[in-house]
Design a protein around this motif. Structure first.
Motif, mmCIF file in Angstrom:
data_model
loop_
_atom_site.group_PDB
_atom_site.id
_atom_site.type_symbol
_atom_site.label_atom_id
_atom_site.label_comp_id
_atom_site.label_asym_id
_atom_site.label_seq_id
_atom_site.Cartn_x
_atom_site.Cartn_y
_atom_site.Cartn_z
ATOM 1 N N TYR A 114 40.714 43.972 44.327
ATOM 2 C CA TYR A 114 41.804 43.271 43.636
ATOM 3 C C TYR A 114 41.322 41.974 43.002
ATOM 4 O O TYR A 114 41.868 41.521 41.986
ATOM 5 C CB TYR A 114 42.973 43.018 44.588
ATOM 6 C CG TYR A 114 43.765 44.291 44.834
ATOM 7 C CD1 TYR A 114 44.123 45.115 43.768
ATOM 8 C CD2 TYR A 114 44.144 44.668 46.115
ATOM 9 C CE1 TYR A 114 44.831 46.287 43.980
ATOM 10 C CE2 TYR A 114 44.855 45.837 46.331
ATOM 11 C CZ TYR A 114 45.193 46.649 45.264
ATOM 12 O OH TYR A 114 45.876 47.798 45.472
ATOM 13 N N THR A 115 40.284 41.367 43.584
ATOM 14 C CA THR A 115 39.708 40.180 42.949
ATOM 15 C C THR A 115 39.108 40.556 41.591
ATOM 16 O O THR A 115 39.345 39.897 40.571
ATOM 17 C CB THR A 115 38.617 39.553 43.834
ATOM 18 O OG1 THR A 115 39.163 39.326 45.134
ATOM 19 C CG2 THR A 115 38.124 38.237 43.243
ATOM 20 N N LEU A 116 38.368 41.658 41.599
ATOM 21 C CA LEU A 116 37.792 42.134 40.335
ATOM 22 C C LEU A 116 38.889 42.419 39.315
ATOM 23 O O LEU A 116 38.781 42.056 38.135
ATOM 24 C CB LEU A 116 36.967 43.405 40.594
ATOM 25 C CG LEU A 116 36.432 44.101 39.331
ATOM 26 C CD1 LEU A 116 35.440 43.205 38.605
ATOM 27 C CD2 LEU A 116 35.770 45.440 39.686
ATOM 28 N N LEU A 117 39.985 43.036 39.782
ATOM 29 C CA LEU A 117 41.080 43.379 38.878
ATOM 30 C C LEU A 117 41.684 42.118 38.241
ATOM 31 O O LEU A 117 41.914 42.058 37.031
ATOM 32 C CB LEU A 117 42.146 44.163 39.651
ATOM 33 C CG LEU A 117 43.270 44.767 38.822
ATOM 34 C CD1 LEU A 117 42.735 45.744 37.780
ATOM 35 C CD2 LEU A 117 44.279 45.483 39.722
ATOM 36 N N LEU A 118 41.905 41.107 39.091
ATOM 37 C CA LEU A 118 42.440 39.834 38.569
ATOM 38 C C LEU A 118 41.521 39.267 37.499
ATOM 39 O O LEU A 118 41.977 38.847 36.430
ATOM 40 C CB LEU A 118 42.563 38.816 39.706
ATOM 41 C CG LEU A 118 43.807 38.827 40.562
ATOM 42 C CD1 LEU A 118 43.723 37.690 41.586
ATOM 43 C CD2 LEU A 118 45.046 38.649 39.699
ATOM 44 N N VAL A 119 40.228 39.252 37.801
ATOM 45 C CA VAL A 119 39.265 38.685 36.864
ATOM 46 C C VAL A 119 39.271 39.463 35.552
ATOM 47 O O VAL A 119 39.228 38.878 34.466
ATOM 48 C CB VAL A 119 37.847 38.649 37.490
ATOM 49 C CG1 VAL A 119 36.802 38.289 36.440
ATOM 50 C CG2 VAL A 119 37.803 37.669 38.651
ATOM 51 N N LEU A 120 39.366 40.792 35.654
ATOM 52 C CA LEU A 120 39.372 41.610 34.435
ATOM 53 C C LEU A 120 40.551 41.243 33.537
ATOM 54 O O LEU A 120 40.403 41.049 32.333
ATOM 55 C CB LEU A 120 39.439 43.098 34.799
ATOM 56 C CG LEU A 120 38.119 43.740 35.236
ATOM 57 C CD1 LEU A 120 38.365 45.168 35.723
ATOM 58 C CD2 LEU A 120 37.118 43.736 34.090
#
Lengths: 272, 249
Positions: free
Chosen positions: B186-192
């Protein structure tokens, strides 16, 4: 009142007899809320004449120009331009409110220059002048371009073709606005206090251009101005307005030197 | 651990779907915004009334519920079924088009009346005035609020994951289930989403500068779109539209 059939429809300016009635107001009334700005006004302007409207502010002069430009519609009465009703159309022998297309057709005979110039800020000088001839009259781009250059030269701004209006002085903008109005080859040119928004040192340049146009073309002019010496120079007739009525009218020499009406004398003493 | 294979097999296709949904919905929204926005400035009350109804209707419905309705209710009512991605595009485009119409209406209203009068005096038709005079002058005023809406729309595309469209949020959910690594996924998703939003904002800045240069640093207008929107938000309308997207998430 002559019916439209009596007037020649061929309005080519060469074949039109000088002196024929070009604009006629017939019992025109205009109200803004409770205020009656024009009260049963009758008057006419003949082809080729330059008529100046004077009078205190709020006397209805600008309203007349705005009615002619169809920026306003009269509450009562009719306006005719070159024999055609401006706001009305004859259907089955009765006068009805004119459709958009009819209004646009009659309006083509009229051009207007505004107090605040109202150039299109999103177009450069040249395009301000060519836009309407190309898209309204259907003139070819080349022809419109060439005519626009001539007109811009006439108003003395050939150096500024490639500038945006915001890069010009007020006087220059107003001269472009004059060229833009003339590019549509109107029969009547309406000038609505065209120098009132200008710095004093820029007024003369604009008036010189207008004097030149008045003296060298056969265009009909309807002028609202507070520049009395200019009015005296170019006018064939001066109409004095007060409270929506014409108080007095006559040739400029008489109107400015020996006005008959008390109200005119009073007004002139405040502006001359 | 989330592996590289999970990224290329799930996230990458998901990113591509998110881009597609964003682009298609944005195109639809722009068309709707201009059509409804200009109709709302019409002189005819019936035209204003009908386009106003459209605006209120789509501002007042959740785009998530609209998606559910298109995917689950429409087949029952009309015996006809949407491809889920198009249902998502339609719901987002119609909704954000409604918000956008408020931007268009406001920017057109901020063009000085004198410009319309000059257009009338030169014989332009209503349509020509809109196309050649009013919209070009209103356009630079529209770009910044459109940028806000575009970013809202980008983030709103996550809703399509609920109707089985495999966008990057949907992919993230799959990967999370497979790897049981909620935090990195979910961290990656936020960053994307942030990176995409940032790129869009940069792009819109360029567009804004281009738009302003094309009207040659127009003289400052007394009543700009911003002052108008501020006034209107005091009256309980206007800017509300720009942030109303938040309620649908």
């Amino acid at each position: 009142m002559p019916s439209p059939a009596d007037t020649p429809r061929d309005s080519n300016s060469a074949s039109r007899a000088n002196g024929a009635e070009l604009v006629r107001f017939d019992k025109v009334t205009k109200r803004f809320g409770d205020v009656t700005v024009l009260d049963q006004l009758d008057f006419s302007v003949d082809t080729g004449k330059h008529v100046t409207l004077i009078g205190p502010s709020g006397s209805g002069k600008t309203t007349i120009l705005r009615l002619l430009m169809t920026l306003l519609t009269p509450d009562e009465g009719t306006i005719k331009v070159d024999g055609d009703y401006l706001n009305h159309e004859e259907r089955n022998g009765t006068l009805a409110k004119a459709g958009e297309k009819h209004v646009r057709e009659v309006r083509k005979k009229i051009g207007m220059v505004f107090q605040q110039f109202n150039l299109f800020p999103n177009m450069k000088v040249l395009r301000n002048v060519t836009e309407a001839p190309v898209h309204v009259l259907g003139m070819s781009k080349d022809e419109a371009d060439q005519r626009a250059r001539e007109l811009i030269e006439l108003v003395g701004l050939s150096e500024q073709l490639d500038k945006y209006p915001s890069q010009l002085s007020g006087g220059q903008q107003q001269r472009v606005a004059i060229a833009r109005a003339l590019a549509m080859r109107p029969q009547v040119l309406l000038l609505d206090e065209v120098t009132s928004a200008l710095d004093p040192e820029l007024v003369a340049g604009v008036l010189d251009v207008l004097r030149d146009i008045a003296h060298t073309t056969d265009i009909t002019m309807l002028v609202v101005t507070h520049e009395m010496s200019f009015a005296r120079d170019i006018s064939d007739a001066v109409l004095m307005f007060d409270r929506g009525k014409i108080v007095e009218s006559g040739p400029p020499d008489k109107m400015f030197s020996e006005p008959e009406h008390e109200r005119t004398r009073e007004f002139l003493s405040t502006v001359l | 651990m989330m592996t590289e294979g999970m990224f290329t097999n799930y996230f990458l296709p998901g990113i591509w779907i998110t881009i597609q949904v964003t682009v298609f919905s944005a195109l639809l929204a722009v068309v709707v915004a201009f059509v409804i926005g200009t109709l709302r400035t019409s002189r005819l009350w019936i035209v204003r009334f009908l386009s106003g109804i459209y605006f209120e209707l789509f501002r007042g419905t959740s785009s998530l519920v609209l998606m559910f309705w298109l995917v689950f209710a429409v087949p029952l009512m009309f015996r006809w079924q949407f491809v889920p991605m198009y249902a998502g595009v339609l719901a987002l485009g119609l909704t954000y088009g409604a918000y956008g119409s408020e931007v268009v209406r406001g920017a057109l209203a901020a063009v000085p009346a004198a410009q319309r009068e000059a257009g009338v005096a030169l014989g332009f038709t209503k349509f020509q005035r809109l196309r050649r005079i009013e919209i070009p002058q209103a356009w630079p005023e529209m770009v910044p609020p459109f940028n806000n809406l575009l970013i809202e729309l980008l983030k709103g595309t996550a809703l399509v994951s609920t109707i089985m469209v495999a966008d990057m949020t949907y992919a993230a959910n799959l990967v999370r289930i497979g790897s049981n690594e909620s935090a990195p996924v979910y961290t990656l998703l936020l960053v994307l989403y942030f990176v995409f939003a940032f790129v869009l904002t940069r792009g819109m800045r360029v567009l804004e500068r281009h738009a302003k240069s094309r009207i040659g640093q127009a003289p400052p207008r007394g009543d700009s779109l911003w002052s108008r929107l501020t006034l209107r938000s005091n009256a309980g309308e206007g800017t509300g539209a720009l942030t109303a997207g938040g309620t649908s998430r």
